[in-house]
Design a protein around this motif. Structure first.
Motif, short mmCIF file in Angstrom:
data_model
loop_
_atom_site.label_atom_id
_atom_site.label_comp_id
_atom_site.label_asym_id
_atom_site.label_seq_id
_atom_site.Cartn_x
_atom_site.Cartn_y
_atom_site.Cartn_z
N VAL A 5 39.24 -47.36 17.15
CA VAL A 5 38.40 -46.71 16.13
C VAL A 5 38.03 -47.71 15.05
O VAL A 5 36.87 -47.77 14.61
CB VAL A 5 39.15 -45.50 15.53
CG1 VAL A 5 38.38 -44.95 14.32
CG2 VAL A 5 39.35 -44.42 16.57
N ALA A 22 33.38 -41.84 15.46
CA ALA A 22 33.79 -40.45 15.68
C ALA A 22 34.17 -40.21 17.13
O ALA A 22 35.18 -39.56 17.43
CB ALA A 22 32.66 -39.51 15.25
N SER A 80 38.29 -40.74 11.28
CA SER A 80 38.48 -40.79 12.72
C SER A 80 39.80 -41.47 13.08
O SER A 80 40.50 -41.05 14.00
CB SER A 80 37.31 -41.52 13.39
OG SER A 80 36.09 -40.85 13.14
N ALA A 91 37.56 -41.80 18.31
CA ALA A 91 38.79 -41.09 17.93
C ALA A 91 39.31 -40.22 19.06
O ALA A 91 40.51 -39.97 19.15
CB ALA A 91 38.54 -40.24 16.69
N CYS A 116 42.80 -39.76 15.07
CA CYS A 116 43.35 -40.41 16.26
C CYS A 116 44.87 -40.55 16.16
O CYS A 116 45.59 -40.31 17.13
CB CYS A 116 42.69 -41.77 16.44
SG CYS A 116 43.34 -42.73 17.81
#
Length: 389
Positions: A65, A54, A104, A57, A108
């Motif tokens: 990630v 998390a 995530s 990201a 991202c």
């Protein structure tokens, strides 16, 4: 390939790898795993592994990630087996870790896309600003000149304040103005005013006629509630300045002795675009302007800037403190002091234009060329500044 070149390439590769490594997320995952190993608490610690992907990201790309998520899943499985976590509960934790990693990664990717779009918008805005607010050289006609511009919309780097200074067959002419409102409509109006000014200033021998042409154009193109405050000035002959103030903040005149006075309009005139409502025509002021004198034109984003105590920025006193024989240095000091006064971020567009008539002895001495960035954003704070000197 020489050894030095190989070493340099290795250092560059290592630097790129270090820059792309999700160090903090990995440390968080490692800390959770260490806590589980020491405490042996099993299901109490394993869900906290989701904090790693998390956080990645927001600090790394999709590859970072994925790496952190994979690390969290592997460590979660090993720790769950070690702690004899029931199979159903461990499967739920690993599934949750996988879902958090995928979500995530998607966040991202969307963030990276928005950053690319924002970078493109900024590039377009800078190009538009350079086309609208043409950079001013450090010398125009007989004057030394400096300009500072800061847009309140830091991401756009452009606003509704306007300025221009051009040599014409009738002497140097300049305008500083402020469009009512913000955003794209204000930018469009500023472009209209500057376009008309640049044409009329070169064509018309009378400065009042230049103002009339701007007024007529705005009357045709603006709404009933729209207007532009502006100061239009000209240098028709040595030792004199002509000034027409249309509802704008009074310019500040700095004499060679250092005395600073406000050029209050003798016959106040409504802003451009509102003449039809009042029927009042502007008047022309003629000012003596000798060697060593300076004139500062500005917009209300400067004088209405407030500090935390809601006190306005004292431009008159600031100019008296910082005025010197280099307009660029004077405006740089004023701009820095203005940002310090407001705490680092302006909440309105702000423009400063300073002209100085050098004394005869200075005119014979070549001045060093000091590069100044154009379209500089005040980001600090998010301030965006444009300087052309």
């Amino acid at each position: 390939m020489s050894r030095a070149r190989r070493d340099s390439g290795g250092r560059c590769a290592a630097a790129r790898l270090a820059a792309g490594t999700p160090l903090l997320p990995v440390l968080i995952v490692g800390a959770v795993a260490l806590a589980d190993l020491i405490g042996g608490a099993g299901m109490i610690w394993l869900p906290l592994l989701a904090a790693g992907p998390a956080l990645a990201a927001s600090t790394n790309g999709a590859r970072g990630v994925a790496c952190v998520g994979l690390l969290a899943v592997v460590l979660g499985a090993l720790l769950g087996i070690r702690d004899l976590v029931p199979t159903a509960e461990l499967a739920a934790v690993l599934t949750a870790l996988t879902i958090v990693t995928l979500a995530s990664g998607l966040a991202c990717t969307l963030r990276a896309r928005r950053e690319r779009v924002l970078a493109a918008v900024r590039s377009v805005a800078e190009t538009a600003q350079h086309a609208l607010l043409v950079p001013v050289p450090e010398t125009v006609g007989p004057f030394q000149v400096a300009v500072r511009y800061s847009a309140a919309a830091a991401e756009a780097r452009i606003g509704g304040d306007l300025y221009a200074l051009i040599p014409t067959p009738y002497g140097v002419r300049l305008i500083v103005g402020d469009v009512r409102g913000k955003g794209l409509p204000a930018v469009s109006t500023a472009a209209l005013v500057l376009g008309v000014f640049r044409e009329a200033a070169y064509d018309e021998p009378d400065l009042l006629t230049v103002v009339d042409r701007i007024e007529r154009s705005l009357a045709r193109n603006l709404g009933s509630d729209d207007f532009v405050t502006a100061v239009v000035a000209g240098h028709p002959r040595p030792g004199q300045l002509e000034v027409v103030n249309c509802g704008h903040a009074p310019p500040l005149l700095v004499r060679a002795s250092g005395a600073v006075t406000a050029v209050e309009p003798v016959d106040p005139t409504p802003p451009l675009g509102l003449r039809a409502l009042t029927g009042h025509t502007p008047g022309l002021q003629v000012l003596p302007f000798a060697d060593g004198d300076q004139l500062l034109l500005y917009t209300d984003g400067v004088t209405e800037a407030r500090d935390r105590g809601r006190a306005f920025y004292p431009l008159h006193e600031g100019l008296a403190r910082h005025a010197c024989d280099d307009p660029a240095r004077t405006l740089a000091a004023l701009h820095d002091e203005l940002l310090a006064h407001v705490g680092g971020r302006l909440h309105d567009d702000a423009a400063l234009l300073l002209i100085r008539k050098p004394v005869a002895a200075e005119a014979d001495v070549p001045r060093p060329i000091v590069p100044h960035p154009v379209g500089e954003a005040e980001r600090d704070s998010g301030d965006q500044t444009a300087e052309a000197v």
